[in-house]
Enzyme design. Structure first.
Site, PDB file in Angstrom:
ATOM      1  N   ASN A   1      87.904  73.352   0.731  1.00 33.21           N
ATOM      2  CA  ASN A   1      86.873  74.028   1.451  1.00 33.21           C
ATOM      3  C   ASN A   1      86.509  75.371   1.252  1.00 33.21           C
ATOM      4  O   ASN A   1      87.430  76.452  -0.142  1.00 33.21           O
ATOM      5  CB  ASN A   1      87.650  73.838   2.715  1.00 33.21           C
TER       6      ASN A   1
ATOM      7  N   THR B   1     105.453  82.897   5.978  1.00 31.48           N
ATOM      8  CA  THR B   1     105.910  83.468   5.427  1.00 31.48           C
ATOM      9  C   THR B   1     107.939  82.967   4.687  1.00 31.48           C
ATOM     10  O   THR B   1     108.226  83.754   4.085  1.00 31.48           O
ATOM     11  CB  THR B   1     106.760  84.877   6.480  1.00 31.48           C
ATOM     12  N   LYS B   2     107.877  81.932   5.378  1.00 28.51           N
ATOM     13  CA  LYS B   2     109.355  80.978   5.238  1.00 28.51           C
ATOM     14  C   LYS B   2     109.166  79.472   4.550  1.00 28.51           C
ATOM     15  O   LYS B   2     107.017  78.705   4.887  1.00 28.51           O
ATOM     16  CB  LYS B   2     109.627  81.295   5.849  1.00 28.51           C
TER      17      LYS B   2
ATOM     18  N   HIS C   1     103.884  92.719  -5.215  1.00 25.01           N
ATOM     19  CA  HIS C   1     104.567  94.122  -6.187  1.00 25.01           C
ATOM     20  C   HIS C   1     105.824  94.634  -5.537  1.00 25.01           C
ATOM     21  O   HIS C   1     106.849  94.168  -4.490  1.00 25.01           O
ATOM     22  CB  HIS C   1     103.554  94.938  -6.411  1.00 25.01           C
TER      23      HIS C   1
END
Length: 171
Positions: free
Chosen positions: A71, A151-152, A101
């Site tokens: 989209n 995050t996992k 980073h």
């Protein structure tokens, strides 16, 4: 596993410039010809893929399966591979990020980049405004709720939502 890379090399700068130019051109004029040029950047692009205007990527390290729908206003930071399986639906304003980073302030001064691939299975629905972080894998038939920060790894047939995304239930 993290892959170190230097995004400031002439080769990466040139590839980024090309990718950004094609993304801007397609966003300004979403014609079939400009969409074809955008898709040619990718490592692989399946059949019947729809990419709405406002798409942004850095390099084209992207593999899209058949019948993927992306989209409006999506950002794919593809220093590492971003792979979407067949029949994925990606809502508006989604970010899929492979680049990060160092958390070490001294290393960060060197402007080092690290990339971790993001692999998304078949028939996955990623809701509006979701953010998929580097190194995440999402299994087949999973649903990522709108606004989630993943995050996992998400297993197949799971529904996750929230920040950070938590399991809501199996599909």
């Amino acid at each position: 596993m993290s892959q170190a890379f230097n995004s400031l090399t002439p080769e990466y700068r040139q590839q980024r410039q090309l990718a950004h130019q094609r993304c801007r051109t397609y966003s300004r004029d979403p014609s079939k010809g400009h969409l074809k040029q955008l898709k040619q950047l990718f490592s692989y692009c399946g059949e019947l893929v729809v990419i709405e205007p406002g798409f942004h990527c850095d390099y084209g390290k992207i593999e899209l399966g058949d019948r993927v729908f992306i989209n409006i206003n999506n950002t794919f930071l593809d220093g590492g591979l971003i792979k979407l399986g067949n029949d994925c639906l990606v809502g508006p304003n989604v970010q899929i990020l492979t680049v990060s980073h160092s958390t070490d302030p001294t290393e960060r001064l060197n402007k080092s980049n690290y990339a971790k691939d993001v692999i998304i299975g078949n028939n996955v629905w990623i809701g509006a405004g979701a953010i998929i972080l580097p190194g995440v894998a999402i299994g087949d038939n999973a649903v990522i709720g709108a606004g989630s920060v993943v995050t996992k790894t998400v297993k197949e047939n799971q529904i996750v939502a929230g920040n950070p995304a938590m399991i809501i239930r199996g599909v």
